[in-house]
Scaffold this active site. Structure first.
Site, PDB file in Angstrom:
ATOM      1  N   SER A 181      33.800  75.530  67.052  1.00  0.00           N
ATOM      2  CA  SER A 181      33.776  76.017  65.670  1.00  0.00           C
ATOM      3  C   SER A 181      34.873  77.032  65.458  1.00  0.00           C
ATOM      4  CB  SER A 181      32.418  76.625  65.321  1.00  0.00           C
ATOM      5  OG  SER A 181      32.347  77.952  65.803  1.00  0.00           O
ATOM      6  N   LYS A 182      35.229  77.163  64.189  1.00  0.00           N
ATOM      7  CA  LYS A 182      36.296  78.081  63.830  1.00  0.00           C
ATOM      8  C   LYS A 182      35.929  79.490  64.264  1.00  0.00           C
ATOM      9  CE  LYS A 182      36.638  75.405  59.598  1.00  0.00           C
ATOM     10  NZ  LYS A 182      36.565  75.387  58.166  1.00  0.00           N
ATOM     11  N   SER A 183      34.654  79.836  64.034  1.00  0.00           N
ATOM     12  CA  SER A 183      34.264  81.221  64.283  1.00  0.00           C
ATOM     13  C   SER A 183      34.287  81.552  65.773  1.00  0.00           C
ATOM     14  CB  SER A 183      32.879  81.476  63.708  1.00  0.00           C
ATOM     15  OG  SER A 183      31.964  80.563  64.261  1.00  0.00           O
TER      16      SER A 183
END
Ligand code: GLU
Length: 468
Positions: A256-258
């Site tokens: 995920s981006k986060s």
């Protein structure tokens, strides 16, 4: 035979982070489905969340898609007949849809404060229930609701979910997935400031853009029943759905981006070939019916089908990406390979960049590793542990002397190997010893390549220094 379905599909990233492998895989699956049968691939930016969306990320996402070699037919940059393709520019379309739902009595005003909602959620959590809106405002008489709104009380619009229904999503990857509307709380479509939320924007756009098939991550499957209810209330036909399992990282959790998942931009910066990355992405959850692993984009487009997408989460294996990159490098012409390597090559004394790139290109698996491969050329670093061992081997001194003599006599890098043979020196010891003398490392580029890069004189000088 059957006429192919010309699907209209879309990739609809939220511009909240750089494109990573998981998102790129979703984009690729969409593109492959569209272009196999002459369909249409739409790229739409879902930027309804004004706090998280960052327009400055959009060009980078498009650049990454273009770098992969994905072509889209409609999108925020190229336009198209169903534009605009950025949700922040479509507010009037959503407002019109919402007005229709208000007129039909499909939605109601909810005045519940954030404190009330938070305490309900806490209660749900304490009792182990999924959070679900209680529906307190659903039964407010409409005159009362209008009065409260008229006197300036804040409210949002909620969709009145019809009770007692089972919705079946015939998912192209997972098969039929059932949802009971009893489990779906009345959900918010628009906040009091008029801002529209994702479910409404997404459903309205899928209908307005005539999307026939939604291919997206598994994490959206729970949104699908809400979107289906909305589409029905709007009188719009629903697309079909394919929810592709999320790509896992090495830690077994979804990329995920986060969590700083490896971005396409970083793979690019490391010199991976777009063709290899595309190949790797396709194999994240899909397999070729003919069992091929190394495939071009065109071969993938011809063979791809959602029927062979696994319902289980694939794992991103960096070793496989490297392997595929090596194979795609090998498929390039020597000129193409050198051109791929050149930008990653540091300046070397005595040999021009294009020549150096041509000399080493065949030994480079990932272009970004070229600098490490020639690390010992510009100036030989002190011998590391292995190199020290190689230089201390029984035949090391004889190997260095033999190499020096062969080079001095012939000026031909290839002569060294022949000289070792004639002198009865085992290549397994002699090569690493000479390489260690030349580069401070026992392993690395083929010896003849090292000598060509250093030049015969430069090589002789380093061997003499090691002998001294
Ligand atoms: N905007 C969503 C995301 O970035 C995609 C939703 C969809 O494809 O429907 O995850």
């Amino acid at each position: 035979g059957l006429r192919p379905v010309r699907e209209r599909v879309r990739f609809s990233p939220a511009p909240t982070g750089a494109l990573h492998l998981g998102g790129a895989r979703t984009a690729l699956f969409n593109e492959l489905v569209a272009h196999r049968d002459g369909g249409t691939f739409v790229v739409r930016f879902e930027d309804t969340d004004a706090e998280r969306a960052d327009a400055s990320l959009e060009p980078g996402i498009l650049e990454d898609l273009a770098w992969l070699g994905l072509r889209w037919d409609e999108g925020a940059d190229v336009g198209g007949p169903y534009g605009p393709y950025r949700q922040s520019e479509r507010v009037a379309v959503y407002r019109k849809a919402l007005d229709g739902l208000i007129a039909d009595g499909a939605v109601y005003r909810c005045f519940c404060t954030e404190e009330i909602l938070a305490s309900d959620r806490a209660e749900d959590a304490a009792e182990g229930r999924a959070p679900r809106y209680r529906g307190s405002c659903r039964t407010l008489p409409s005159e009362q609701a209008e009065d409260r709104a008229g006197s300036g009380e804040a409210f949002c619009w909620r969709f009145a979910v019809p009770p007692g229904e089972t919705l079946i999503v015939d998912d192209a990857v997972h098969g039929p997935v059932r949802f009971d509307t009893a489990d779906i709380g009345d959900f918010v479509l628009a906040r009091s400031d008029g801002a529209v939320l994702y479910d409404l924007a997404c459903a309205v756009d899928d209908a307005a853009m005539a999307i026939t098939l939604v291919i997206r991550g598994d994490d959206h499957i729970s949104n699908t029943p809400r979107q289906l209810l909305l589409l029905r209330a709007l009188g719009s036909p629903a697309p079909r759905y394919a929810h592709v399992p999320l790509v896992m990282g090495a830690d077994g959790r979804p990329l995920s981006k986060s969590r700083g998942a490896e971005s396409l931009a970083s793979l690019r910066a490391h010199g991976f070939l777009a063709a290899a990355v595309v190949n790797h992405l396709a194999l994240l959850g899909w397999s070729d019916p003919a069992g091929r692993e190394v495939m071009t984009h065109d071969e993938l487009a011809a063979a791809f089908g959602l029927g062979r997408v696994s319902g289980a989460s694939p794992a991103h294996d960096p070793a496989r990406l490297r392997w595929l990159n090596k194979r795609h490098m090998a498929a390039l012409s020597p000129e193409q390979r050198a051109a791929t390597v050149l930008p990653f090559l540091p300046a070397l004394p005595g040999v021009d960049g294009p020549t150096a790139a041509r000399l080493i290109a065949g030994d480079v698996e990932v272009a970004g590793e070229a600098a490490a491969l020639v690390a010992g050329i510009a100036s030989a670093p002190p011998a590391d542990e292995e190199a020290t061992v190689a230089l201390a081997s029984a035949s090391a001194r004889a190997a260095l002397q033999t190499a020096l003599q062969a080079l001095a006599e012939t000026g031909d890098p290839e002569a060294v190997r022949v000289a070792f043979k004639e002198a009865g020196l085992p290549a397994k010891e002699a090569m690493p010893a000479v390489r260690a003398a030349l580069t401070g490392r026992a392993h690395g580029l083929p010896l003849a390549t090292v000598i060509e890069l250093l030049g015969v004189d430069g090589s002789c000088e380093r061997i003499r220094r090691a002998l001294a």
